[in-house]
Enzyme design. Structure first.
Site, short mmCIF file in Angstrom:
data_model
loop_
_atom_site.label_atom_id
_atom_site.label_comp_id
_atom_site.label_asym_id
_atom_site.label_seq_id
_atom_site.Cartn_x
_atom_site.Cartn_y
_atom_site.Cartn_z
N HIS A 171 0.83 -1.20 0.00
CA HIS A 171 0.00 0.00 0.00
C HIS A 171 0.87 1.26 0.00
O HIS A 171 2.07 1.20 0.28
CB HIS A 171 -0.93 -0.03 1.21
CG HIS A 171 -2.07 -1.00 1.01
ND1 HIS A 171 -3.06 -1.19 1.94
CD2 HIS A 171 -2.36 -1.83 -0.02
CE1 HIS A 171 -3.92 -2.10 1.49
NE2 HIS A 171 -3.51 -2.50 0.30
N GLU A 183 1.17 3.79 2.01
CA GLU A 183 1.87 4.15 3.25
C GLU A 183 3.15 3.35 3.40
O GLU A 183 4.19 3.87 3.84
CB GLU A 183 0.99 3.86 4.48
CG GLU A 183 -0.37 4.54 4.49
CD GLU A 183 -1.45 3.72 3.79
OE1 GLU A 183 -1.19 3.20 2.68
OE2 GLU A 183 -2.56 3.62 4.32
N CYS A 188 -5.49 1.25 6.19
CA CYS A 188 -6.28 0.04 6.44
C CYS A 188 -5.84 -0.64 7.73
O CYS A 188 -4.71 -0.50 8.19
CB CYS A 188 -6.18 -0.92 5.26
SG CYS A 188 -4.56 -1.67 5.03
N CYS A 231 -1.96 -1.58 7.24
CA CYS A 231 -0.99 -0.48 7.32
C CYS A 231 -0.91 0.14 8.71
O CYS A 231 0.16 0.64 9.11
CB CYS A 231 -1.36 0.62 6.33
SG CYS A 231 -1.18 0.09 4.63
N ASP A 260 -18.90 1.39 -37.66
CA ASP A 260 -17.45 1.64 -37.53
C ASP A 260 -16.62 0.36 -37.55
O ASP A 260 -15.42 0.42 -37.78
CB ASP A 260 -17.15 2.38 -36.21
CG ASP A 260 -17.74 3.77 -36.19
OD1 ASP A 260 -18.38 4.15 -37.19
OD2 ASP A 260 -17.58 4.47 -35.17
N LEU A 289 -11.73 -2.46 -30.89
CA LEU A 289 -11.78 -2.16 -29.45
C LEU A 289 -10.56 -2.65 -28.69
O LEU A 289 -10.67 -3.13 -27.56
CB LEU A 289 -13.06 -2.73 -28.81
CG LEU A 289 -14.38 -2.13 -29.30
CD1 LEU A 289 -15.56 -2.69 -28.47
CD2 LEU A 289 -14.39 -0.61 -29.24
N LEU A 296 -26.92 6.41 -28.31
CA LEU A 296 -26.59 5.81 -27.01
C LEU A 296 -26.06 6.88 -26.04
O LEU A 296 -26.40 6.89 -24.86
CB LEU A 296 -25.56 4.68 -27.21
CG LEU A 296 -25.10 3.93 -25.96
CD1 LEU A 296 -26.28 3.31 -25.21
CD2 LEU A 296 -24.08 2.83 -26.32
C1 AOF Z 1 -4.49 1.67 2.43
N1 AOF Z 1 -3.56 2.06 1.55
O1 AOF Z 1 -2.68 2.07 -0.51
C2 AOF Z 1 -4.75 0.98 -0.21
C3 AOF Z 1 -5.76 0.64 0.74
O2 AOF Z 1 -5.82 -6.70 -0.57
P1 AOF Z 1 -5.04 -5.52 -0.05
O3 AOF Z 1 -4.13 -5.89 1.08
O4 AOF Z 1 -4.33 -4.73 -1.14
O5 AOF Z 1 -6.11 -4.52 0.62
C4 AOF Z 1 -7.07 -3.89 -0.18
C5 AOF Z 1 -7.97 -3.05 0.69
O6 AOF Z 1 -7.20 -2.10 1.44
C6 AOF Z 1 -8.94 -2.22 -0.14
O7 AOF Z 1 -10.19 -2.87 -0.29
C7 AOF Z 1 -9.10 -0.96 0.70
O8 AOF Z 1 -10.00 -1.14 1.78
C8 AOF Z 1 -7.71 -0.80 1.28
N2 AOF Z 1 -6.86 -0.06 0.34
N3 AOF Z 1 -5.61 1.03 2.02
O9 AOF Z 1 -4.31 1.87 3.63
C9 AOF Z 1 -3.62 1.74 0.25
N4 AOF Z 1 -4.82 0.61 -1.50
ZN ZN Z 2 -3.17 -0.41 3.82
#
Ligand code: AOF
Ligand code: ZN
Length: 389
Positions: free
Chosen positions: A56, A58, A81, A91, A207, A211, A311
């Site tokens: 992540h 952090e 998280c 984190c 067209d 894609l 559309l």
């Molecule tokens: C953070 N910092 O950079 C992100 C967060 O499967 P994982 O371990 O990558 O966790 C994904 C979950 O963590 C995601 O659903 C969201 O709740 C959080 N994402 N959190 O502190 C980050 N990418």
């Molecule tokens: Zn995290």
């Protein structure tokens, strides 16, 4: 930079927001997240969530610190998280162990497993936490993640191109090259960051697009999607002739012609028959929200639609799109051409691509609208965001 502490918080959070954009196309369905670590007014480390399943923001920022982070402030665009049972360790314990004095958070993680608990644990460990710095911008940054994981639909960007005299095609939809190479390159790069690209029946017929994302090192290979109530699709369409370029899904309704369904399946495409609704003209149609729901359940976070004018008008009037990329070329098509759809959403960015113009607009009525800011994709396309891909 000013010395006012609140203004400094905003300035550092802006920096974290720009960093986060570098993950676009690489982290989805996870959120884009950026983090900077600052001590005594100096940046000592920075990072962002670089790829799905990877560390992540952090953790990358702490790892990048060239000196101890003890007593420092971390600016994170998303609440750190605190949950387990996922790809990476939480984190919050790492931030606590690093001895940070303060954490400034852009917005709370709407994931119910976090949702305020990350911030609570940081405070319980004696860390000062400030929440909500540039909150609308931080929420806009993660709008696709929230759409896919909480609203059950992808974030939807529409794209079309207009001639200098306001047309999108020749008479009866005859395709005409409208934009230059630079504009087309921007479209292909955007395709390569999206999880799926969709068109309607008329665009397939007129067209005959393949894609695909014809761009160097595309981070994604998008699903190719056709929305078709009639299923009157030419069997020799390029889309069906290029299975190596990616899967093709055709959405239609439950009462679609069985013979047509079988023929399209025999061409290698997947047909998804959604519940039928009366189309008000004696026929049947599927509802776009059902198609969106199905795409989100397949992990599609960012859907790009390249609609014809019919559309496009429908999606805009039904509030079924979040953003629009409208290119304007430099040559006219002439009086019998198809007129471009109207889009009165507010502009979030305009840039020039070798004389052609790209305007981005965001739908303020969308549930995924939080701030009138250029999207990550627009920042990348207009060269305002340094990135590796
Ligand atoms: C953070 N910092 O950079 C992100 C967060 O499967 P994982 O371990 O990558 O966790 C994904 C979950 O963590 C995601 O659903 C969201 O709740 C959080 N994402 N959190 O502190 C980050 N990418
Ligand atoms: Zn995290």
């Amino acid at each position: 930079m000013s010395n006012d502490p609140a203004a400094l918080d905003v300035a550092w959070m802006k920096h974290a927001l720009i960093l986060a954009v570098r993950g676009r196309g690489l982290v989805e369905p996870n959120p884009l997240v950026g983090c900077v670590i600052v001590r005594d007014g100096r940046l000592i480390g920075q990072g962002y969530h670089e790829r799905f399943g990877g560390p992540h923001a952090e953790i990358n920022a702490l790892t990048a610190c060239h000196e101890t982070a003890e007593g420092a402030t971390a600016y994170v665009t998303l609440e750190p998280c605190c949950h387990t049972g996922k790809k990476t360790p939480p984190c919050v314990p790492t931030l606590i162990a690093a001895g940070l004095a303060r954490v400034v958070v852009g917005c709370i993680d709407p994931n119910p497993a976090v949702s305020g608990e990350g911030v609570r644990q940081l405070r319980a460990a004696g860390i000062e936490v400030r929440e909500g710095v540039l909150e609308p911008q931080c929420r806009q940054l993660i709008a696709p993640y929230v759409a896919q994981s909480r609203l059950g639909r992808p974030y939807v960007t529409l794209k079309w191109a207009i001639s200098s005299d306001g047309k999108v095609a020749g008479s009866n939809g005859r395709p005409v090259t409208i934009t230059n190479r630079a504009a087309m390159a921007a479209v292909h790069a955007l395709r390569g960051r999206c999880d799926a690209i969709a068109i309607g029946t008329n665009t397939l017929v007129n067209d005959n697009p393949s894609l695909t994302a014809r761009t160097p090192d595309p981070p994604r290979r998008p699903l190719r999607v056709v929305f078709s109530n009639s299923l009157s699709l030419p069997p020799d369409a390029r889309l069906f002739a290029t299975p190596e370029a990616g899967r093709v899904i055709v959405y239609t309704h439950a009462h679609a012609n069985t013979q047509a369904v079988r023929e399209i399946q025999s061409l290698g495409a997947e047909i998804v028959q959604l519940p039928s609704h009366d189309n008000g003209r004696g026929g049947m149609r599927f509802s776009m929200s059902d198609a969106y729901y199905d795409l989100a359940s397949r992990g599609v976070t960012h859907l790009m639609i390249e609609p014809g004018p019919k559309l496009a008008r429908e999606l805009i009037s039904r509030n079924q799109a979040d953003a629009a990329w409208i290119f304007t070329g430099q040559n006219p098509i002439g009086g019998d051409g198809l007129p471009a759809p109207e889009c009165s959403w507010p502009e979030t960015g305009a840039s020039e691509l070798d004389g052609d113009r790209l305007v981005e607009r965001l739908n303020p009525a969308s549930e995924a609208f939080h701030a009138l800011e250029p999207s990550p994709d627009f920042l990348i396309a207009s060269g305002n965001c340094p990135r590796q891909h």
